[in-house]
Motif scaffolding. Structure first.
Motif, PDB file in Angstrom:
ATOM      1  N   SER A  83     -66.990   8.693 -36.628  1.00 33.71           N
ATOM      2  CA  SER A  83     -67.797   8.742 -37.843  1.00 33.71           C
ATOM      3  C   SER A  83     -68.011  10.171 -38.336  1.00 33.71           C
ATOM      4  O   SER A  83     -68.155  11.099 -37.555  1.00 33.71           O
ATOM      5  CB  SER A  83     -69.150   8.103 -37.545  1.00 33.71           C
ATOM      6  N   SER A  84     -68.033  10.323 -39.652  1.00 35.76           N
ATOM      7  CA  SER A  84     -68.322  11.651 -40.203  1.00 35.76           C
ATOM      8  C   SER A  84     -69.824  11.772 -40.471  1.00 35.76           C
ATOM      9  O   SER A  84     -70.334  12.863 -40.681  1.00 35.76           O
ATOM     10  CB  SER A  84     -67.540  11.869 -41.491  1.00 35.76           C
ATOM     11  N   ASP A  85     -70.508  10.638 -40.452  1.00 36.26           N
ATOM     12  CA  ASP A  85     -71.961  10.664 -40.649  1.00 36.26           C
ATOM     13  C   ASP A  85     -72.619  10.004 -39.437  1.00 36.26           C
ATOM     14  O   ASP A  85     -72.823   8.790 -39.400  1.00 36.26           O
ATOM     15  CB  ASP A  85     -72.320   9.929 -41.950  1.00 36.26           C
ATOM     16  N   ASP A 117     -72.819  17.371 -33.051  1.00 36.36           N
ATOM     17  CA  ASP A 117     -72.843  15.927 -32.814  1.00 36.36           C
ATOM     18  C   ASP A 117     -73.425  15.615 -31.438  1.00 36.36           C
ATOM     19  O   ASP A 117     -74.187  14.659 -31.273  1.00 36.36           O
ATOM     20  CB  ASP A 117     -71.421  15.351 -32.901  1.00 36.36           C
TER      21      ASP A 117
END
Length: 392
Positions: A83-85, A117
């Motif tokens: 995921s980028s978010d 992250d």
DNA sequence: ATAGGGTTAG
């Protein structure tokens, strides 16, 4: 019993979002087949056939349910990892993920050096009460790798549960984090506190602290104290421990000490690996003892090990320190042939030795060769021709 | 379910 449903109106999300990649056709989805009995239905209308359950089919159904939840967890792990978010994907998938899944994602972020992250995930895990001992030991280890020892200490100090605080994995992670960041003395102080609080150190604990003795002044005597303590605690010397002690000896130019540990470990039945050979070679380099180094590399070969890049580069260091420049150049050519001279280190070793021996023209010749071959310079700043010549 | 430790230059 047959039920017809129009998927596009009842389950629009199924049609609009692609299935996770881990789903393969016909894996364990409920029996779905296109409707044939309704000519007026849209193409998206399908029929779900629900068979009446017998005890046997109920068992299968429970198994399928289990494997479905495993599949959806597995795909959720992938979704979160890719995921980028992160915040929104944790919101979507966090609920179905178990602690072990989150730990796997945590390790994945750490291995990929995705530090923001990593921290964001750990914070989320803490806020949602989804941490285990492994989460802490992994996270603290990666904080050490990302050069954040203070953050690691903060996380450790905020642990309130006593048994967690003295868990040997977590303690080893914190100590390793400090040692890795050049804080051996603080590490030893914390180690004493941990023991007071009930930590039972193991071989890894001692090896972690011994590692800190490699690059520190008075490291050898500190190492000896630790060895004495671990033996007093009934722990055995292991292969890694011998490797670290050999490195400590090498760093302190104690080739006799290194030799004696090397023989000791063999007597105790540990076969030396490339780490051990490399450190003993490095110890020989401090006195330029190329006869012993050659003999050792022969011994390594006859034990079935193939000298790798580190071994051959260290052997080059021995030749250079021993003033054997012709032999050094031959070995450098061999390193080049093997593809082991792609970075500047072996060239630097040879240039340094030549320059120190006052053989400046030869040093310059190696420098020219280095430039011609478009050799990579690793972490160190690129060599500057003018600066180099100034030094000469 | 399951984590934490070792090698090469100036």
């Amino acid at each position: 019993m047959e039920i017809s449903v129009n998927l596009s109106t009842r389950f629009p999300h199924i049609l609009s979002s692609p299935l996770p990649s881990s789903f393969s056709a016909g894996s364990s989805l409920p029996a779905l087949r296109p409707s044939h009995n309704s000519a007026t239905a849209a193409k998206t209308t399908i029929t779900i056939v629900v068979k009446e359950q017998t005890p046997a089919t109920a068992l299968i159904s429970r198994r399928n349910h289990k494997s479905n939840s495993y599949l959806s967890r597995k795909s959720a792990v992938l979704q979160v990892q890719q995921s980028s978010d992160l915040a929104s994907s944790l919101q979507r998938f966090g609920g179905i993920l178990k602690v072990q899944d989150l730990n796997a994602i945590l390790r994945h972020f750490g291995e990929q050096n995705r530090w923001p992250d990593l921290s964001q995930l750990f914070n989320w895990m803490q806020q949602h009460g989804k941490t285990s001992v492994s989460s802490y030991s992994s996270y603290i280890k990666f904080l050490g790798k990302s050069l954040k020892p203070l953050k690691a200490l903060e996380i450790y100090n905020n642990i309130t549960d006593e048994s967690t605080k003295t868990n040997v994995f977590i303690c080893n992670s914190v100590l390793s984090c400090l040692v890795r960041n050049g804080k051996l003395d603080s590490g030893i102080k914390l180690f004493d506190k941990m023991k007071q609080n009930g930590l039972t150190p193991d071989a890894v604990t001692y090896n972690t602290l011994l590692t800190g003795c490699i690059k520190v002044k008075r490291g050898y005597s500190k190492a000896l104290e630790l060895v004495q303590e671990l033996k007093h605690n009934g722990l055995q010397m292991d292969s890694v421990m011998y490797g670290i002690l050999l490195a400590v000896c090498a760093a302190n130019s104690l080739h006799e000490g290194a030799e004696s540990y090397f023989n000791c470990m063999k007597d105790e039945g540990h076969s030396p690996n490339p780490f051990h050979y490399s450190s003993l070679l490095n110890a020989y380099s401090s006195v330029g003892n190329y006869e012993k180094a050659d003999e050792l590399v022969q011994e390594m070969k006859s034990s079935g090990l193939v000298p790798n890049k580190v071994i051959l580069t260290t052997l080059l260091k021995v030749y250079v320190r021993g003033g054997l420049f012709d032999k050094s150049r031959e070995l450098l050519a061999e390193l080049d042939t093997l593809g082991y001279a792609e970075d500047e280190m072996p060239y630097c070793l040879l240039m340094d030795g030549l320059a120190k021996a006052g053989r400046l023209d030869e040093a310059k010749a190696v420098f020219s060769e280095l430039k011609e071959k478009s050799v990579k310079s690793g972490k160190s700043p690129p060599l500057d021709d003018d600066l180099f010549l100034q030094d000469l």
